[in-house]
Design an enzyme around this catalytic site. Structure first.
Site, PDB file in Angstrom:
ATOM      1  N   TYR A 172       2.277  44.557  31.404  1.00  0.00           N
ATOM      2  CA  TYR A 172       1.227  45.362  30.176  1.00  0.00           C
ATOM      3  C   TYR A 172       2.461  45.415  29.767  1.00  0.00           C
ATOM      4  CZ  TYR A 172      -2.920  45.126  32.128  1.00  0.00           C
ATOM      5  OH  TYR A 172      -4.469  44.766  33.155  1.00  0.00           O
ATOM      6  N   GLU A 175      -3.989  39.756  34.830  1.00  0.00           N
ATOM      7  CA  GLU A 175      -4.213  40.170  34.076  1.00  0.00           C
ATOM      8  C   GLU A 175      -3.261  40.814  32.776  1.00  0.00           C
ATOM      9  OE1 GLU A 175      -5.103  44.368  35.225  1.00  0.00           O
ATOM     10  OE2 GLU A 175      -6.199  43.574  37.524  1.00  0.00           O
ATOM     11  N   HIS A 231      -9.097  45.825  45.058  1.00  0.00           N
ATOM     12  CA  HIS A 231      -8.580  46.129  44.088  1.00  0.00           C
ATOM     13  C   HIS A 231      -8.497  47.674  44.190  1.00  0.00           C
ATOM     14  CE1 HIS A 231      -7.856  45.387  39.886  1.00  0.00           C
ATOM     15  NE2 HIS A 231      -7.509  46.543  39.693  1.00  0.00           N
ATOM     16  N   GLU A 262      -2.144  43.754  42.677  1.00  0.00           N
ATOM     17  CA  GLU A 262      -0.886  45.533  42.619  1.00  0.00           C
ATOM     18  C   GLU A 262      -0.742  46.164  43.563  1.00  0.00           C
ATOM     19  OE1 GLU A 262      -1.955  47.004  38.637  1.00  0.00           O
ATOM     20  OE2 GLU A 262      -2.256  45.304  37.420  1.00  0.00           O
ATOM     21  N   ARG A 321     -12.812  36.204  37.827  1.00  0.00           N
ATOM     22  CA  ARG A 321     -11.675  36.774  38.276  1.00  0.00           C
ATOM     23  C   ARG A 321     -12.645  37.720  39.255  1.00  0.00           C
ATOM     24  NH1 ARG A 321      -7.227  40.475  38.153  1.00  0.00           N
ATOM     25  NH2 ARG A 321      -6.312  40.751  40.405  1.00  0.00           N
ATOM     26  N   ASN A 353       0.240  40.447  37.422  1.00  0.00           N
ATOM     27  CA  ASN A 353      -0.631  41.481  36.194  1.00  0.00           C
ATOM     28  C   ASN A 353       0.874  41.422  35.549  1.00  0.00           C
ATOM     29  OD1 ASN A 353      -2.833  40.293  36.959  1.00  0.00           O
ATOM     30  ND2 ASN A 353      -3.350  43.147  38.024  1.00  0.00           N
TER      31      ASN A 353
END
Length: 480
Positions: free
Chosen positions: A306, A385, A122, A167, A79, A304
């Site tokens: 985290y 991600e 991005h 994002e 990616r 994504n």
């Protein structure tokens, strides 16, 4: 598979992710001009240690080496993102040398037996377009569509998976409301205006690429979001419950509702009532027909992840060290809340944290994926991600990063828990392949499964890279 591991579905896609600005370097070569991030890195105090991405990982010159390394690590997909300032440096004219680089990259990836997974945006908007208003200007959405067509016409014969935006919450709210990210503007509800124009750009691109698709090659089109899980810090405190609702609206539903329901939520509109950008309510920037474009069906949704979030409403009496993020050095440049209206903070909940001072709660990923499936009937999901920042060091030619390996392992189990609950998750991309330029934290924060010595550009796979290679080979993760 053995009794000591859990298997993923057959055909599950494994890979790693990167972003052009964070790894490529070569910031002024072959016709590339400045992006908003090139400009932002020159703002005093905007980046820790004053770092720039002028060289970064030098991927522009070392791309074949990096692709070969991924093949060595068993990756089935790569990616990557395309740098808009390489392809249309002023936001308008096409730069063939820029397209040629990505054509060579795609060929390298295919020759290595991997799937190229392309992201169009991005965060590296050409500075020329920011000078004309950036994402708060409607015209930028149309320039984005022009740029996307240039890339598709050059690579659409070889690339099937196309992600429009990565994002957009960060692009919009950290870029135009909080000022943490480029272009560093702190203009309140401008973040929602930018978010709408980013979504409009997404819709225009999806519409255009579907119309340009050849009968025998239909592109797979999607978008990558970074939704959070918003829990009230104190569920017994009504103000915290409301803070979690507002956070969910301004972080998650501001994108999920237009994309998957074709509307903006009533409570989001009510929460931002009276906030204006350039003298107008943000809702006036939504034109007839916009939401129909934005909500066109998707082939996949990238997620994504985290950490989750647990806001506490202000006023909240806490020592600075009790707030998340307080234990790392941040940029010196003043910033504000990325949420229009602000009104909450993020106290510690007693959970373990990464070296980035982000909480570790893998169960939140399971809850998020189940919500997307049950509440939004999301299309097939890819984890695009997931990873951890660790303070890595090379010792005798190796990097022992057990904390990162454990983080990835825990989140792979959380993904399997969601799959067991009926969620259609089809792939996982670790963030990141390489240590790189970590936005406003410069080179101080390392997320890669491969260590990069920024002086010599030597790549050293970490223990997590070899562990991940074995997971890929077995299509299974060891039991904890």
């Amino acid at each position: 598979m053995t009794s000591t591991e859990r298997a993923f579905p057959q055909g599950f896609l494994w890979g790693a992710a990167t972003a052009a600005f964070q790894i490529e370097g070569a910031y002024d070569e072959d016709g590339r001009t400045a992006s908003i991030w090139d400009t932002f890195t020159r703002v005093p105090g905007a980046i820790v240690a004053g770092d720039t991405a002028d060289v970064a990982c030098d991927h522009y010159h070392r791309m074949p080496e990096d692709v070969a390394l991924m093949k060595r690590l068993n990756h089935a997909a790569y990616r990557f993102s395309v740098a808009w300032p390489r392809v249309r440096p002023d936001g308008r004219a096409v730069n063939q040398k820029g397209l040629d680089f990505y054509s060579r990259l795609v060929d390298e990836v295919l020759e290595a037996g991997m799937v190229p997974w392309l992201t169009l945006y991005h965060w590296d908007l050409p500075q020329a377009l920011e000078d004309a208003g950036g994402w708060t200007g409607r015209d930028t959405a149309y320039r984005f569509a022009d740029y996307a067509v240039s890339v598709y016409d050059a690579l659409g014969d070889r690339v099937e998976a196309w992600t429009t935006l990565n994002e957009p919450w960060c692009s919009a709210f950290m870029g135009y409301t909080g000022g943490q990210h480029a272009p560093g503007r702190q203009e309140g509800v401008a973040g929602i205006v930018a978010a709408h124009h980013l979504l409009l750009g997404h819709g225009l691109v999806v519409d255009e690429l579907r119309r340009r698709a050849a009968p025998d090659r239909t592109p797979q089109l999607g978008i990558t979001l970074n939704p959070t899980v918003a829990d009230p810090f104190d569920p017994a405190r009504p103000a915290d419950v409301d803070a979690a609702r507002r956070l969910d609206g301004l972080h998650n539903r501001v994108f999920l509702d237009p994309l998957l329901r074709g509307r903006y939520a009533d409570d989001l509109v009510a929460d931002t009532e009276g906030m204006t950008f350039e003298g107008r309510p943000w809702s006036s920037y939504v034109h007839d027909g916009d939401l129909a474009l934005i909500s066109a069906p998707l082939d996949f949704l990238g997620v994504n992840f985290y950490h989750g979030d647990a806001p506490a409403a202000l006023p909240y009496d806490a020592a600075p060290d009790e707030l998340l993020g307080s234990r790392i050095e941040g940029p010196a440049r003043p910033r504000t809340s990325p949420y229009p209206g602000g009104g909450f903070v993020f106290p510690r909940r007693g959970l373990p944290t990464t070296d980035r001072d982000w909480e570790i709660d893998p169960s939140a990923l399971t809850r998020l994926l189940v919500r997307l499936h049950e509440e939004y009937a999301a299309p097939p999901i890819y984890i695009t991600e997931n990873g951890a920042m660790c303070n890595d060091v090379v010792v005798d030619g190796t990097v022992h990063d057990d904390e990162r390996r454990r983080f990835i392992e825990q989140h792979l189990h959380a993904t399997l828990d969601a799959i067991d609950a009926g969620v259609d998750v089809r792939g996982y991309f670790v963030w990141s392949l390489l240590d790189n330029f970590e936005w406003s934290y410069g080179y101080a924060h390392r997320f890669g499964i491969v260590h990069v010595d920024y002086e010599t550009q030597v790549r050293t796979p970490k223990d997590s890279a070899w562990w991940y290679a074995d997971v890929i080979a077995r299509n299974a993760v060891p039991l904890p």
